[in-house]
Design a protein around this motif. Structure first.
Motif, mmCIF file in Angstrom:
data_model
loop_
_atom_site.group_PDB
_atom_site.id
_atom_site.type_symbol
_atom_site.label_atom_id
_atom_site.label_comp_id
_atom_site.label_asym_id
_atom_site.label_seq_id
_atom_site.Cartn_x
_atom_site.Cartn_y
_atom_site.Cartn_z
ATOM 1 N N LEU A 27 -46.809 -16.906 -39.115
ATOM 2 C CA LEU A 27 -47.692 -16.666 -40.257
ATOM 3 C C LEU A 27 -49.143 -16.987 -39.920
ATOM 4 O O LEU A 27 -50.069 -16.443 -40.528
ATOM 5 N N GLY A 28 -49.352 -17.858 -38.929
ATOM 6 C CA GLY A 28 -50.708 -18.204 -38.528
ATOM 7 C C GLY A 28 -51.498 -17.026 -37.993
ATOM 8 O O GLY A 28 -52.737 -17.061 -37.944
ATOM 9 N N ALA A 29 -50.806 -15.966 -37.589
ATOM 10 C CA ALA A 29 -51.503 -14.781 -37.073
ATOM 11 C C ALA A 29 -52.304 -14.066 -38.155
ATOM 12 O O ALA A 29 -53.136 -13.208 -37.827
ATOM 13 N N ARG A 30 -52.071 -14.385 -39.414
ATOM 14 C CA ARG A 30 -52.909 -13.794 -40.465
ATOM 15 C C ARG A 30 -54.384 -14.048 -40.180
ATOM 16 O O ARG A 30 -55.220 -13.161 -40.338
ATOM 17 N N GLU A 31 -54.699 -15.287 -39.801
ATOM 18 C CA GLU A 31 -56.074 -15.659 -39.528
ATOM 19 C C GLU A 31 -56.446 -15.452 -38.062
ATOM 20 O O GLU A 31 -57.564 -15.055 -37.734
#
Length: 318
Positions: free
Chosen positions: A174-178
């Motif tokens: 989910l960190g790949a969003r940023e």
């Protein structure tokens, strides 16, 4: 360059990818914000089954590749955390599944009277069930035995990693969003309850996609894992007491003895779903380095981990 590859992310996808690369002889480091047992992967149930993952055709092949590996790891369950366990998928019809299902040994359509609870149809199966805290620690040990280095490090961009390795692999979930950035990533909140096992030896699952609810119980060593939820867009990480009560009640309708089981704890995790499916793609960074994105596995990261790791390793190269 002090590494050939830096894998960013220490969950099951990052660890499995790092193991695959290190065992090919590459110098690999993992940069992970959290210890492996504190990642989202540690919350997973974790039954092998292609659940909430796209694209379907590729996911089936990745899942089957992973199934073969888990079958081998199940020969040593105490070390690897992987066991073969029988159970029932309710409200599932064999003929409605993808081509991958025909390659899973022992899948059997049940007659209505064979399905527990008030479900009209279902499948019987014997599948890998993974004790994730044990498995994640084992993966880290296997990675380090292959010469890999695990580092706790918070990453705010890929430039620093690219300055120290020829290739960076983005397994940040989910960190790949940023970090990517990728606005197509969507959290799918899962809440579960841990209880003392009152003698349940087989797993059970049923999903209500419209209600965002799942009903499942997985017998893990020292506990029975009850679930769950599939709340798209929710990022709430605290356990909701009313939701926990509802989870126990749903599971008890299938196995009444669960109603009186002592609660051991609660867990919440955010599945990293992606609108257009899993992303495994190589891009060139501004400085000329290679970045391999490898995220968006939704609720099936464990199920496809080894197959996806092989695909990501192909993009990393030698």
């Amino acid at each position: 360059m002090d590494s050939d590859v830096i894998v960013v992310g220490g969950g099951v996808v990052g660890l499995t990818t790092a193991v695959t690369l290190a065992e090919r002889g590459l110098r690999v480091r993992i940069w992970s914000r959290d210890e492996v047992t504190a990642t989202t992967s540690a919350v997973a149930g974790a039954l092998w089954w292609p659940y909430r993952i796209e694209p379907a055709a590729e996911a089936g092949a990745w899942a089957l590749a992973s199934l073969r590996v888990y079958g081998e790891l199940a020969a040593d369950p105490e070390r690897t955390g992987v066991r073969w366990v029988a159970g029932v998928h309710a409200d599932v019809v064999l003929d409605a599944l993808g081509p991958w299902a025909k390659e899973v040994p022992g899948l059997r359509q049940l007659a209505p009277e064979e399905v527990p609870g008030a479900y009209g149809t279902g499948l019987a199966a014997r599948l890998p069930l993974i004790d994730m805290p044990v498995h994640l620690q084992w993966l880290r040990g296997r990675f380090e035995a292959a010469g890999g280095v695990f580092e706790r490090r918070t990453v705010t961009g890929f430039a620093e990693a690219a300055a120290r390795a020829w290739v960076v692999v983005d397994c940040t979930g989910l960190g790949a969003r940023e970090l990517a950035p990728d606005a197509g990533l969507l959290p799918v909140r899962g809440q579960l309850v841990l209880v003392e096992n009152p003698g349940v030896e087989e797993w059970f699952t049923a999903a209500d996609e419209e209600a965002g609810e799942t009903t499942y119980f997985f017998p893990q060593p020292g506990r029975l894992v009850l679930g769950g939820t599939a709340e798209e867009g929710s990022e709430r990480l605290d356990a909701d007491p009313a939701t926990a009560e509802a989870i126990v009640a749903r599971c008890a309708r299938v196995r009444p003895e669960i109603a009186g089981a002592r609660v051991l704890g609660h867990r919440v995790g955010l599945r990293p779903a992606r609108a257009s499916g899993v992303r495994i793609e190589a891009v060139t960074l501004p400085g000329g380095g290679r970045l391999v994105h490898h995220y968006g596995h939704g609720g099936a990261g464990v199920t496809v981990a080894w197959g996806c790791a092989e695909r990501a390793a192909e993009l990393v190269g030698g």
